[in-house]
Design a protein around this motif. Structure first.
Motif, short mmCIF file in Angstrom:
data_model
loop_
_atom_site.label_atom_id
_atom_site.label_comp_id
_atom_site.label_asym_id
_atom_site.label_seq_id
_atom_site.Cartn_x
_atom_site.Cartn_y
_atom_site.Cartn_z
N TYR A 1 0.83 -1.20 0.00
CA TYR A 1 0.00 0.00 0.00
C TYR A 1 0.86 1.26 0.00
N ASP A 2 0.52 2.19 -0.87
CA ASP A 2 1.19 3.48 -0.94
C ASP A 2 0.10 4.55 -0.86
N ILE A 3 0.05 5.25 0.27
CA ILE A 3 -1.02 6.22 0.49
C ILE A 3 -1.02 7.33 -0.55
N THR A 4 0.14 7.65 -1.12
CA THR A 4 0.20 8.72 -2.11
C THR A 4 -0.47 8.32 -3.43
N LYS A 5 -0.67 7.02 -3.66
CA LYS A 5 -1.32 6.55 -4.89
C LYS A 5 -2.77 6.15 -4.68
N ASP A 6 -3.27 6.25 -3.45
CA ASP A 6 -4.63 5.83 -3.15
C ASP A 6 -5.62 6.87 -3.69
N PRO A 7 -6.46 6.49 -4.67
CA PRO A 7 -7.38 7.47 -5.28
C PRO A 7 -8.45 7.97 -4.32
N ILE A 8 -8.84 7.17 -3.36
CA ILE A 8 -9.84 7.61 -2.39
C ILE A 8 -9.25 8.68 -1.49
N VAL A 9 -8.03 8.48 -1.04
CA VAL A 9 -7.37 9.48 -0.22
C VAL A 9 -7.16 10.76 -1.02
N LYS A 10 -6.77 10.62 -2.29
CA LYS A 10 -6.58 11.79 -3.14
C LYS A 10 -7.88 12.58 -3.30
N ARG A 11 -8.99 11.86 -3.56
CA ARG A 11 -10.27 12.55 -3.70
C ARG A 11 -10.67 13.25 -2.42
N ALA A 12 -10.46 12.56 -1.30
CA ALA A 12 -10.80 13.16 -0.01
C ALA A 12 -9.95 14.40 0.25
N ARG A 13 -8.69 14.28 -0.06
CA ARG A 13 -7.77 15.39 0.17
C ARG A 13 -8.11 16.58 -0.73
N ASP A 14 -8.41 16.31 -2.00
CA ASP A 14 -8.70 17.38 -2.94
C ASP A 14 -10.09 17.97 -2.79
N GLY A 15 -11.05 17.14 -2.44
CA GLY A 15 -12.44 17.60 -2.45
C GLY A 15 -13.05 17.90 -1.10
N MET A 16 -12.51 17.35 -0.05
CA MET A 16 -13.14 17.48 1.25
C MET A 16 -12.69 18.71 2.04
N PHE A 17 -11.56 19.28 1.65
CA PHE A 17 -11.03 20.41 2.40
C PHE A 17 -11.26 21.69 1.61
N ASN A 18 -11.64 22.73 2.31
CA ASN A 18 -11.79 24.04 1.66
C ASN A 18 -10.42 24.60 1.35
N THR B 1 -9.33 27.40 2.02
CA THR B 1 -8.81 28.24 3.08
C THR B 1 -8.28 27.45 4.27
N GLU B 2 -8.62 26.18 4.33
CA GLU B 2 -8.16 25.35 5.43
C GLU B 2 -6.80 24.77 5.15
N ASP B 3 -6.10 24.43 6.21
CA ASP B 3 -4.84 23.72 6.04
C ASP B 3 -5.14 22.29 5.63
N ILE B 4 -4.50 21.84 4.62
CA ILE B 4 -4.65 20.46 4.17
C ILE B 4 -3.54 19.65 4.80
N PRO B 5 -3.90 18.62 5.56
CA PRO B 5 -2.85 17.81 6.19
C PRO B 5 -1.98 17.12 5.14
N ASP B 6 -0.72 17.04 5.44
CA ASP B 6 0.22 16.37 4.55
C ASP B 6 0.15 14.88 4.81
N ILE B 7 -0.15 14.09 3.79
CA ILE B 7 -0.29 12.64 3.97
C ILE B 7 0.92 11.89 3.50
N THR B 8 1.93 12.61 3.04
CA THR B 8 3.11 11.89 2.53
C THR B 8 4.21 11.85 3.55
#
Length: 131
Positions: A105-122, A124-131
């Protein structure tokens, strides 16, 4: 006024489909997921020489079968048909990408995590670094 009943598959009619390497498919088959209906299996074993078109055809077939609710696809097989997966917009069957024994498993290639990261955060908010 009479209500018209439509056939809903019972829980025993619902299947999980698997697209992946031999070890992944065999593991799920041993767990009891495998089934062959009307000479069609609910799994595709992807070998090194499996053509992209074969994987795409299996994926499209699984999405059209009314009995399949979830498609599990290994990340390596998913990468081979990424364009088809990105174009897939249906909610059912749900598509889940899973790691395999040879490709952890490589979290940086997980499409669900990518969608959540790109779409779930505004923006203006800080986006947590998952790498």
């Amino acid at each position: 006024m009479a209500r018209r009943m439509t056939h809903q598959p019972s829980t025993s009619d619902r299947l999980i489909a698997v697209i992946g390497d031999e070890d992944t498919c065999v593991g799920f088959l041993l767990a009891g997921v495998g089934e062959i209906r009307d000479k069609k299996a609910n799994f595709l074993i992807v070998y090194k020489d499996t053509k992209k078109s074969e994987i795409e055809d299996a994926f499209r077939d699984f999405t059209k079968r009314g009995s399949i609710e979830v498609i599990l696809i290994t990340l390596t097989a998913a990468d081979k048909i990424r364009d088809v997966l990105n174009a897939y917009k249906q909610t059912l069957p749900a598509v889940l990408e899973i790691p395999s024994k040879d490709h952890p498993y490589d979290i940086t290639k997980d499409p669900i995590v990518k969608r959540a990261r790109d779409g779930m955060f505004n923006a203006t908010e800080d986006i947590p670094d998952i790498t």
